[in-house]
Design a protein around this motif. Sequence first.
Motif, PDB file in Angstrom:
ATOM      1  N   ARG A 192      33.031  39.393 -75.748  1.00  0.00           N
ATOM      2  CA  ARG A 192      33.990  39.901 -74.750  1.00  0.00           C
ATOM      3  C   ARG A 192      35.031  38.836 -74.420  1.00  0.00           C
ATOM      4  NH1 ARG A 192      30.936  42.190 -69.697  1.00  0.00           N
ATOM      5  NH2 ARG A 192      33.078  42.725 -69.116  1.00  0.00           N
ATOM      6  N   TRP A 193      34.581  37.590 -74.338  1.00  0.00           N
ATOM      7  CA  TRP A 193      35.509  36.491 -74.059  1.00  0.00           C
ATOM      8  C   TRP A 193      36.544  36.370 -75.176  1.00  0.00           C
ATOM      9  CZ3 TRP A 193      35.608  31.791 -76.945  1.00  0.00           C
ATOM     10  CH2 TRP A 193      36.477  30.830 -76.430  1.00  0.00           C
ATOM     11  N   ARG A 253      48.509  37.283 -81.812  1.00  0.00           N
ATOM     12  CA  ARG A 253      47.130  37.680 -81.556  1.00  0.00           C
ATOM     13  C   ARG A 253      46.365  37.607 -82.878  1.00  0.00           C
ATOM     14  NH1 ARG A 253      47.609  42.733 -77.232  1.00  0.00           N
ATOM     15  NH2 ARG A 253      48.340  41.450 -75.466  1.00  0.00           N
ATOM     16  N   ASP A 311      28.725  38.675 -74.060  1.00  0.00           N
ATOM     17  CA  ASP A 311      29.723  37.937 -73.295  1.00  0.00           C
ATOM     18  C   ASP A 311      30.572  37.040 -74.189  1.00  0.00           C
ATOM     19  OD1 ASP A 311      28.814  39.125 -70.995  1.00  0.00           O
ATOM     20  OD2 ASP A 311      27.505  37.451 -70.438  1.00  0.00           O
ATOM     21  N   ALA A 345      37.402  38.767 -77.253  1.00  0.00           N
ATOM     22  CA  ALA A 345      38.213  39.987 -77.271  1.00  0.00           C
ATOM     23  C   ALA A 345      39.354  39.908 -76.257  1.00  0.00           C
ATOM     24  CB  ALA A 345      37.332  41.197 -77.005  1.00  0.00           C
ATOM     25  N   ARG A 346      39.063  39.405 -75.079  1.00  0.00           N
ATOM     26  CA  ARG A 346      40.087  39.381 -74.033  1.00  0.00           C
ATOM     27  C   ARG A 346      41.212  38.406 -74.349  1.00  0.00           C
ATOM     28  NH1 ARG A 346      36.388  40.011 -68.515  1.00  0.00           N
ATOM     29  NH2 ARG A 346      35.585  42.087 -69.070  1.00  0.00           N
ATOM     30  N   THR A 347      40.919  37.359 -75.106  1.00  0.00           N
ATOM     31  CA  THR A 347      41.991  36.417 -75.473  1.00  0.00           C
ATOM     32  C   THR A 347      43.015  37.047 -76.409  1.00  0.00           C
ATOM     33  OG1 THR A 347      40.815  35.529 -77.413  1.00  0.00           O
ATOM     34  CG2 THR A 347      40.390  34.473 -75.285  1.00  0.00           C
ATOM     35  N   ASN A 348      42.632  38.163 -77.066  1.00  0.00           N
ATOM     36  CA  ASN A 348      43.518  38.797 -78.028  1.00  0.00           C
ATOM     37  C   ASN A 348      43.826  40.248 -77.688  1.00  0.00           C
ATOM     38  OD1 ASN A 348      43.894  37.231 -81.026  1.00  0.00           O
ATOM     39  ND2 ASN A 348      42.423  36.347 -79.610  1.00  0.00           N
ATOM     40  N   GLY A 349      43.553  40.647 -76.439  1.00  0.00           N
ATOM     41  CA  GLY A 349      43.887  42.001 -76.020  1.00  0.00           C
ATOM     42  C   GLY A 349      43.095  43.079 -76.726  1.00  0.00           C
ATOM     43  N   PRO A 357      39.984  45.744 -76.695  1.00  0.00           N
ATOM     44  CA  PRO A 357      39.185  46.437 -75.673  1.00  0.00           C
ATOM     45  C   PRO A 357      37.691  46.153 -75.805  1.00  0.00           C
ATOM     46  CG  PRO A 357      39.991  47.985 -77.335  1.00  0.00           C
ATOM     47  CD  PRO A 357      40.674  46.688 -77.607  1.00  0.00           C
ATOM     48  N   ASP A 358      36.962  46.236 -74.679  1.00  0.00           N
ATOM     49  CA  ASP A 358      35.526  45.976 -74.683  1.00  0.00           C
ATOM     50  C   ASP A 358      34.758  46.947 -75.577  1.00  0.00           C
ATOM     51  OD1 ASP A 358      35.855  43.853 -73.020  1.00  0.00           O
ATOM     52  OD2 ASP A 358      35.017  44.804 -71.225  1.00  0.00           O
TER      53      ASP A 358
END
Length: 306
Positions: free
Chosen positions: A95-96, A70, A92, A98-102, A104-105
């Motif tokens: 957020r995109w 990550r 967005d 962030a989600r690829t690396n776990g 949090p929002d």
Amino acid sequence: MIEADRLTKTYGRRTAVDDLTFRVHPGRVTGFLGPNGAGKSTTIRLVLGLDRPTGGRVLVGGRPYRALERPLRQVGALLDATAVHGGRRARDHLRWLARTNGIPDGRVTEVLAATGLADVAHHRVGGFSLGMKQRLGIAAALLGDPGILVFDEPVNGLDPDGVRWIRDLLRSMAGEGRTVLISSHLISELQLTADHVLILGRGRLLADSSMADLTRFDGGDVLVRTADATPLPSLLTARGATVTAEPGHGLAVTGLAPGDIAAIAAAHGIPLLELTPRAPSLEDVFRKITDPERQYRTLPHREDAR
């Protein structure tokens, strides 16, 4: 830490990076300098796993970048702030990532606030100015709260307040024990920000030094100012000094210490209005170190040549 050992990258017959060995240590801001074509961008791409080395290796936090599971949690980087889909909203986009690396929002909200973008979080990036895109790129680099930061031209597009902000941010990050590497052509700004400097020329390492040691490279000069024209220049020259005239009856003197200059002036009854030792600027030292290694040279302006 960022560690390069005999790092080499060739493209056909051209060597872009030539047997580089250096360390970028935590707890300080390291500036990365070099003329155009020196190999800075290629080196950064090798650090971030965007290119594969022809020889040697480079590690970030003890591992190759490509081996990081990550990477945003360990390395934050900004290479090109304009490389963002213009139709995506700022929040967005983060957020995109962030989600690829776990991540949090909630962290997205934090970095938007930290970079001054909270009020435009729902705006589309295509309408952002260059400075706003730069802030968004910095927010993306900070997203994973990484211990290593790599920025290429971090002040690009920022207004004076933004330049001051990013300078303070980088120094505070280093103060927290993070490893900070910044590449920039704005040498005067880098002198205000960096603690340590790496200088490249034609892919080779020319200098690896603290800022304090580097700006003592050639000792600087002494600014001497008198009330009017005096024989002081010839007196100093006779003692082996090099003297260059400056405006307002000023003299730039090298080769003599301030105390020696004052003693010579006193012995001949010449009052001094100013006697100021001046360290060389980082730009002065950079030009002296890199001049033989520059690939691209311009002809002097007609008036300069004359």
